[in-house]
Write a protein that holds these residues in place. Structure first.
Motif, PDB file in Angstrom:
ATOM      1  N   GLY A 140       4.660  14.152 -13.799  1.00 22.54           N
ATOM      2  CA  GLY A 140       3.808  14.249 -14.976  1.00 22.54           C
ATOM      3  C   GLY A 140       3.849  13.005 -15.844  1.00 22.54           C
ATOM      4  N   ILE A 141       4.065  11.834 -15.240  1.00 26.18           N
ATOM      5  CA  ILE A 141       4.111  10.577 -15.989  1.00 26.18           C
ATOM      6  C   ILE A 141       3.054   9.630 -15.434  1.00 26.18           C
ATOM      7  N   PRO A 142       2.619   8.645 -16.221  1.00 28.76           N
ATOM      8  CA  PRO A 142       1.597   7.708 -15.728  1.00 28.76           C
ATOM      9  C   PRO A 142       2.194   6.700 -14.754  1.00 28.76           C
ATOM     10  N   PHE A 143       1.344   6.038 -14.003  1.00 30.84           N
ATOM     11  CA  PHE A 143       1.775   4.947 -13.131  1.00 30.84           C
ATOM     12  C   PHE A 143       0.839   3.766 -13.356  1.00 30.84           C
ATOM     13  N   ASN A 144       1.396   2.648 -13.816  1.00 35.12           N
ATOM     14  CA  ASN A 144       0.602   1.475 -14.164  1.00 35.12           C
ATOM     15  C   ASN A 144       0.898   0.277 -13.279  1.00 35.12           C
ATOM     16  N   GLY A 145       1.330   0.552 -12.040  1.00 32.25           N
ATOM     17  CA  GLY A 145       1.478  -0.534 -11.086  1.00 32.25           C
ATOM     18  C   GLY A 145       2.894  -1.045 -10.940  1.00 32.25           C
ATOM     19  N   ILE A 146       3.069  -1.885  -9.918  1.00 33.09           N
ATOM     20  CA  ILE A 146       4.365  -2.498  -9.610  1.00 33.09           C
ATOM     21  C   ILE A 146       4.278  -3.986  -9.906  1.00 33.09           C
ATOM     22  N   ASN A 184       0.824  -1.210   0.000  1.00 33.55           N
ATOM     23  CA  ASN A 184       0.000   0.000   0.000  1.00 33.55           C
ATOM     24  C   ASN A 184       0.859   1.262   0.000  1.00 33.55           C
ATOM     25  N   LEU A 185       1.892   1.272   0.868  1.00 35.66           N
ATOM     26  CA  LEU A 185       2.762   2.443   0.961  1.00 35.66           C
ATOM     27  C   LEU A 185       3.504   2.683  -0.344  1.00 35.66           C
ATOM     28  N   ALA A 186       4.064   1.625  -0.925  1.00 32.81           N
ATOM     29  CA  ALA A 186       4.831   1.773  -2.161  1.00 32.81           C
ATOM     30  C   ALA A 186       3.950   2.289  -3.288  1.00 32.81           C
ATOM     31  N   ASN A 187       2.751   1.731  -3.433  1.00 29.27           N
ATOM     32  CA  ASN A 187       1.851   2.205  -4.484  1.00 29.27           C
ATOM     33  C   ASN A 187       1.477   3.667  -4.281  1.00 29.27           C
ATOM     34  N   GLU A 188       1.255   4.055  -3.022  1.00 25.95           N
ATOM     35  CA  GLU A 188       0.901   5.442  -2.731  1.00 25.95           C
ATOM     36  C   GLU A 188       2.052   6.388  -3.053  1.00 25.95           C
ATOM     37  N   PHE A 189       3.259   6.010  -2.624  1.00 23.86           N
ATOM     38  CA  PHE A 189       4.422   6.875  -2.842  1.00 23.86           C
ATOM     39  C   PHE A 189       4.761   6.998  -4.328  1.00 23.86           C
ATOM     40  N   VAL A 190       4.708   5.864  -5.077  1.00 23.06           N
ATOM     41  CA  VAL A 190       5.025   5.924  -6.508  1.00 23.06           C
ATOM     42  C   VAL A 190       3.960   6.716  -7.253  1.00 23.06           C
ATOM     43  N   THR A 191       2.689   6.567  -6.848  1.00 23.38           N
ATOM     44  CA  THR A 191       1.606   7.329  -7.490  1.00 23.38           C
ATOM     45  C   THR A 191       1.852   8.823  -7.369  1.00 23.38           C
ATOM     46  N   LYS A 192       2.188   9.279  -6.162  1.00 26.90           N
ATOM     47  CA  LYS A 192       2.400  10.710  -5.947  1.00 26.90           C
ATOM     48  C   LYS A 192       3.670  11.195  -6.640  1.00 26.90           C
ATOM     49  N   ALA A 193       4.730  10.374  -6.620  1.00 24.51           N
ATOM     50  CA  ALA A 193       5.963  10.771  -7.306  1.00 24.51           C
ATOM     51  C   ALA A 193       5.739  10.857  -8.808  1.00 24.51           C
ATOM     52  N   LEU A 201      11.830   3.995   2.027  1.00 21.77           N
ATOM     53  CA  LEU A 201      10.886   3.500   1.021  1.00 21.77           C
ATOM     54  C   LEU A 201      10.395   4.637   0.135  1.00 21.77           C
ATOM     55  N   LYS A 202      10.067   5.753   0.727  1.00 20.46           N
ATOM     56  CA  LYS A 202       9.577   6.885  -0.046  1.00 20.46           C
ATOM     57  C   LYS A 202      10.640   7.385  -1.024  1.00 20.46           C
ATOM     58  N   ALA A 203      11.888   7.448  -0.574  1.00 25.41           N
ATOM     59  CA  ALA A 203      12.972   7.908  -1.452  1.00 25.41           C
ATOM     60  C   ALA A 203      13.188   6.935  -2.613  1.00 25.41           C
ATOM     61  N   GLU A 204      13.157   5.637  -2.326  1.00 27.47           N
ATOM     62  CA  GLU A 204      13.345   4.640  -3.382  1.00 27.47           C
ATOM     63  C   GLU A 204      12.184   4.692  -4.376  1.00 27.47           C
ATOM     64  N   CYS A 205      10.976   4.932  -3.881  1.00 29.67           N
ATOM     65  CA  CYS A 205       9.819   5.000  -4.772  1.00 29.67           C
ATOM     66  C   CYS A 205       9.937   6.180  -5.731  1.00 29.67           C
ATOM     67  N   ALA A 206      10.486   7.286  -5.264  1.00 26.60           N
ATOM     68  CA  ALA A 206      10.685   8.444  -6.139  1.00 26.60           C
ATOM     69  C   ALA A 206      11.654   8.106  -7.267  1.00 26.60           C
ATOM     70  N   ILE A 207      12.701   7.327  -6.949  1.00 32.31           N
ATOM     71  CA  ILE A 207      13.662   6.911  -7.979  1.00 32.31           C
ATOM     72  C   ILE A 207      13.004   5.953  -8.962  1.00 32.31           C
ATOM     73  N   MET A 208      12.222   5.004  -8.445  1.00 24.68           N
ATOM     74  CA  MET A 208      11.551   4.035  -9.321  1.00 24.68           C
ATOM     75  C   MET A 208      10.592   4.738 -10.270  1.00 24.68           C
ATOM     76  N   ALA A 209       9.877   5.744  -9.770  1.00 24.95           N
ATOM     77  CA  ALA A 209       8.938   6.472 -10.622  1.00 24.95           C
ATOM     78  C   ALA A 209       9.675   7.150 -11.774  1.00 24.95           C
ATOM     79  N   ARG A 210      10.827   7.729 -11.480  1.00 25.76           N
ATOM     80  CA  ARG A 210      11.575   8.455 -12.518  1.00 25.76           C
ATOM     81  C   ARG A 210      12.069   7.526 -13.620  1.00 25.76           C
ATOM     82  N   PHE A 211      12.416   6.288 -13.276  1.00 26.90           N
ATOM     83  CA  PHE A 211      13.005   5.378 -14.258  1.00 26.90           C
ATOM     84  C   PHE A 211      12.050   4.266 -14.678  1.00 26.90           C
ATOM     85  N   SER A 212      10.766   4.430 -14.379  1.00 28.49           N
ATOM     86  CA  SER A 212       9.793   3.400 -14.758  1.00 28.49           C
ATOM     87  C   SER A 212       9.634   3.355 -16.276  1.00 28.49           C
ATOM     88  N   ARG A 213       9.249   2.178 -16.769  1.00 26.11           N
ATOM     89  CA  ARG A 213       9.052   1.996 -18.201  1.00 26.11           C
ATOM     90  C   ARG A 213       7.556   2.033 -18.494  1.00 26.11           C
TER      91      ARG A 213
END
Length: 639
Positions: A498-504, A484-493, A524-536
């Motif tokens: 300005g990019i979409p989020f289609n799940g982990i 729940n936390l990871a999905n919330e943090f990646v969604t906000k990041a 966890l929040k910091a790592e989620c911000a990095i994952m959001a930036r480099f998501s495919r």
């Protein structure tokens, strides 16, 4: 008018202006209120007679000392006299200014004998423009590195550069401190704990006139003894250059010493260019810090576990208990490992309490300079800095959350205890108490009881603050909440980027659940911000996770995996990716990893990697900058 300047370490820099008469003591009606328990209610009095000042002991219990001699009758005060009452130490007219800040205080000395030989002086901008051509690439490389690293690494990287490339054995940065109500703040000191001593003449020439200076002597020691000021100097050149605040309207100072060689004009020019380079970074860092200070007194909520329906029973119990105890006015003490989001629990308590319509003021005590802590907490009603409202005044009829309570100085501890027990605070320079109605919340990531046993934290204050104790569990014990936390943090990041989020991806989520998260929710929040930036395409897959997260399931399921085996696996991945990126070309692949080809081949054989298996069409390779990898799929966190 004369001044008293506090000279005890935890009060260093506090100034009190003497008028015709001043009574010193613990009583609230004294002109200068002392917080030492050994001081009497009305301990001593200083009065002006003509052009001179005299001190008399008011029959105090423990006496007053001047230069270690008891005051037995009215005694004339001379510049540099040391007044000691209990543990409080004040110097009468010491002819110095004290620059405080997050770094150890810098002491600027007036009326110091100066040598006017071998001084080199140029306007800072002119000196910066005169650097040697061979130094320009080094300057450009440093600028590139500073632009590509996290903000919190900028200053340490810059300081390391000065130590390595300029041979600096002592470094200080003083910065324009308008945002704090101070002319300057002591922002950086190297080595850690090193205090800057310098004379006022070069200090003013740099910070007021914008000169870059090579100064022939350094101040090595300052002491007050037997009514005299002892200043030791050494014939060792130091260099200093102006730092530029916003719109170049205010100037700070970058100061270097080298105990192994003499600095020359070429060094001064290079330092001036470095000062111009780092100034914009410092402006941004201090601007962001000021924005964070403003957020401390806002009621704006932040994303946290408190905003998410927790599935963990321990967390639900903590928040349920917090809602119940929030109804009374007792202090609450919050414990937990660093990063467990104690601020969100404190904010939750505030919103459930009768004080919810007042301000929620978060104060990070570890960030406050010890010498300025009383002023920043309790305010100031007179003096050169003007009237200021302290954090406790801002929290009146609301809640104050004191983070890292273990950093509270002994003098501030007494004042906080008085605010707890009597609802009174004494702003600096005020003769009268101010009534405040504040709900106290506090937190610590250390065993505060050990501080009490060592004598660095008051037992009575500890007893008052910890009447109610709430403890937050670490994230590794809340594995059901990680998704729940990871999905919330990646969604906000992702939304911020300005990019979409289609799940982990499930395999990536398994890695997140398996990782022990020593930094807890903050990590966890910091790592989620990095994952959001480099998501495919907005989808988080295992390949984009940093290496330590990818290997987490193996560590979690096989506790016998050693640290050495993890390093070996990381090395194998780097070798394989380098071969893959360069089509099996050993020479190119080894050069990217900065390994000799022979050593590269030996390592490949050890891991069973055959370059022939990687021959084919190479992938597109981005140019490498200093300190950057060119391996696709290997992000900065993999290194």
């Amino acid at each position: 008018m004369a001044e008293l300047v506090a000279f005890r370490e935890d009060r260093l820099g506090f100034r009190f202006t003497l008028h015709d008469k001043a009574v010193l003591g613990r009583s609230s009606d004294c002109d200068l209120i002392l917080f030492d328990r050994s001081a009497s209610r009305r301990h001593a009095e200083i009065s002006r007679i003509g052009e001179n000042y005299f001190i008399v002991d008011l029959e105090s219990t423990n006496g007053t000392l001047i230069n270690d001699m008891p005051v037995t009758f009215q005694t004339k005060l001379k510049p540099f006299d040391c007044i000691k009452i209990g543990q409080e130490i004040y110097i009468f007219d010491p002819l110095l200014d004290v620059v405080t800040g997050p770094a150890p205080a810098a002491i600027i000395l007036n009326s110091v004998t100066e040598s006017h030989q071998n001084i080199i002086s140029r306007p800072g901008s002119d000196a910066a423009a005169a650097i040697n051509e061979e130094q320009a690439p080094l300057l450009a490389a440093l600028n590139h590195v500073l632009l590509t690293i996290p903000e919190q690494d900028v200053v340490p990287t810059f300081v390391n550069f000065l130590a390595e490339h300029m041979g600096a054995t002592s470094i200080s940065i003083l910065w324009p401190g308008a945002a704090t109500g101070l002319k300057q703040i002591s922002f950086v000191s190297y080595p850690e704990g090193k205090r800057l001593l310098m004379s006022q003449v070069p200090y003013r020439r740099v910070t007021e006139m914008g000169e870059a200076l090579l100064w022939p002597r350094i101040v090595t020691e300052l002491d007050f003894n037997s009514g005299e000021r002892h200043v030791a100097q050494a014939d060792q050149p130091c260099i200093m250059a102006p730092l530029y605040g916003r719109e170049n309207s205010q100037m700070g100072l970058l100061y270097l010493e080298n105990q192994t060689r003499d600095y020359e004009e070429v060094d001064l020019n290079f330092l001036s260019a470095l000062a111009q380079l780092i100034s914009p970074f410092l402006v941004n860092i201090l601007s962001n810090a000021n924005k964070e200070d403003e957020r401390q007194i806002s009621d704006e909520t932040t994303d946290s576990i408190a905003d998410i329906a927790s599935r963990d029973l321990k967390v639900r119990i903590v928040y349920s208990t917090a809602s119940h105890v929030a109804q009374n006015h007792e202090p609450i003490f919050i414990t937990g490992e660093p990063g467990t989001d104690k601020t969100s629990l404190a904010r939750h308590i505030h919103m459930q309490s009768a004080q919810k319509n007042g301000r929620f003021v978060k104060v990070t005590l570890s960030d406050l300079p010890p010498a300025q802590m009383d002023r920043m907490l309790f305010g100031q009603e007179s003096g050169s800095d003007g009237n200021q409202t302290g954090f406790l005044g801002l929290a009146d009829n609301g809640t104050v959350f004191l983070r890292h309570i273990e950093y509270l100085t002994l003098t501030a501890q007494r004042s906080v205890l008085m605010a707890l027990e009597e609802g009174l605070i004494y702003p600096i320079g005020s003769r009268h108490a101010r009534n405040v109605a504040v709900r106290f919340l506090s937190s610590s990531s250390v065993n505060l009881l050990e501080k009490v046993e060592s004598g660095t934290f008051r037992e009575d204050l500890y007893a008052r603050l910890t009447k109610i104790n709430l403890s937050l569990p670490p994230l590794r014990e809340m594995r059901y909440d990680i998704e729940n936390l990871a999905n919330e943090f990646v969604t906000k990041a992702s939304r911020n980027l300005g990019i979409p989020f289609n799940g982990i991806d499930p395999t990536a989520m398994e890695c997140l659940r398996a990782y022990p998260w020593p930094g807890n929710i903050s990590e966890l929040k910091a790592e989620c911000a990095i994952m959001a930036r480099f998501s495919r395409s907005g989808h988080i897959v295992m390949d984009i996770l940093p290496l330590h997260l990818r290997l987490a399931p193996e560590v979690f399921h096989h506790s016998d995996v050693s640290h050495d085996s993890l390093l070996a696996e990381a090395e194998r991945i780097f070798l394989s990716k380098s071969l893959s990126c360069h089509g099996g070309d050993v020479e190119t692949a080894s050069s990217v990893l900065e390994l000799p080809p022979e050593e590269f081949i030996i390592k490949c054989r050890a891991y069973g990697l055959d370059p022939m298996d990687y021959q084919g069409e190479p992938l597109n390779i981005l140019p490498r900058g200093p300190g950057q990898t060119s391996l696709p799929g290997v992000e900065d966190d993999d290194i």
